[in-house]
Write a protein that holds these residues in place. Sequence first.
Motif, PDB file in Angstrom:
ATOM      1  N   CYS A 181       0.805  -1.223   0.000  1.00  0.00           N
ATOM      2  CA  CYS A 181       0.000   0.000   0.000  1.00  0.00           C
ATOM      3  C   CYS A 181       0.838   1.274   0.000  1.00  0.00           C
ATOM      4  CB  CYS A 181      -0.941   0.006   1.205  1.00  0.00           C
ATOM      5  SG  CYS A 181      -2.161  -1.330   1.183  1.00  0.00           S
ATOM      6  N   ALA A 182       2.040   1.223   0.613  1.00  0.00           N
ATOM      7  CA  ALA A 182       2.870   2.428   0.681  1.00  0.00           C
ATOM      8  C   ALA A 182       4.016   2.399  -0.326  1.00  0.00           C
ATOM      9  CB  ALA A 182       3.426   2.594   2.099  1.00  0.00           C
ATOM     10  N   GLY A 183       4.160   1.290  -1.060  1.00  0.00           N
ATOM     11  CA  GLY A 183       5.207   1.214  -2.082  1.00  0.00           C
ATOM     12  C   GLY A 183       6.606   1.180  -1.500  1.00  0.00           C
ATOM     13  N   LEU A 184       6.779   0.513  -0.363  1.00  0.00           N
ATOM     14  CA  LEU A 184       8.095   0.469   0.280  1.00  0.00           C
ATOM     15  C   LEU A 184       8.925  -0.688  -0.263  1.00  0.00           C
ATOM     16  CD1 LEU A 184       7.204   1.113   4.030  1.00  0.00           C
ATOM     17  CD2 LEU A 184       7.705   2.757   2.222  1.00  0.00           C
ATOM     18  N   ARG A 185      10.225  -0.466  -0.323  1.00  0.00           N
ATOM     19  CA  ARG A 185      11.147  -1.546  -0.647  1.00  0.00           C
ATOM     20  C   ARG A 185      11.284  -2.473   0.563  1.00  0.00           C
ATOM     21  NH1 ARG A 185      13.498   3.328  -2.337  1.00  0.00           N
ATOM     22  NH2 ARG A 185      13.732   3.521  -4.596  1.00  0.00           N
TER      23      ARG A 185
END
Length: 319
Positions: free
Chosen positions: A276-280
Amino acid sequence: MTHLPFIDAALIERFLRAQGFRHPATHKNYAGILCNFNSFLTDHGATTSPDISILKQWLKEHSLKWQAHILYHRTFLIERYVRWLHDHGMIASNPFAELHRQYGPRTTPIVRALVSEDSDADLQNQRRLPRFGSFLGVVMDQHIAHMRVHGYRYRTEEQRLLRFDRFLQCHPELAGLTLAELVEHWSQEEPSPYHLFEARRAGRMVSKAMHRIDQQVPVLPIGDGVARSARQQQRSAYLYTDDEIQRILHAALLYPSPKASWRPVTLFTMLVLAYCAGLRGGEVARLMLGDVDLREQTLEIRETKFFKNRRLPAARQTR
């Protein structure tokens, strides 16, 4: 037979109490493993200190009945126990310390080598070599320092050059060859498009470093099509459907973890944040409690790619 001083259930209890385990079952389970280890030492005639040969026998015997991850986990416990005994002066030597001195700080690859069919050869592959100790090591080390002075992290490149340096240290007979020939020898050690690309990139970096010192040294090319072949070997991107995402999240919540009840929730939360937050992956793993602002509903992502920090709004699905 003269018994070792640590063949004593009371001593095991002292060790386990000193560890401060929180779950009551952990104490009981670990006591059984340590008693089994002590009995093995007694049966195999250890009278002063456990040595590497007896440790190897124990590992090989139990590798036949335990899965690899169980063997590694229980070896960590045995290592802590033996280190504790040595620190308290109850045994003269610590075989794990000797293994780490020769073959590096990580226990798992050492255990994997000890239980393999050709353990001697596999251990030699784990042997620690001096950092940049080859005949080109000084050039590589100075090049890394030079690039970091200019603001580059150079971590991936450092690891690549360390692998090249390890190859050169293992093959001192190649010292008279040119850099291009050395690169080709390294690329042939593991014939694959990606390793060829890695070897050529390492050769180009070293040649640039040498060219900076002596402009008569040519800069080596990577070669036409080498990068493209390496990329084709790598996995292509995959787009998950909504149904697949739901199944992954559901599987995370059902992850079997009887002794760590929060682990499924942790895995679920990590996946939701990544999605949902596009984190690596590394950004999720490095998140701290202080990076989450519940009042502002934001996430603080620190020291990410290109040395940057960024603040993200928490998506509605993650709240």
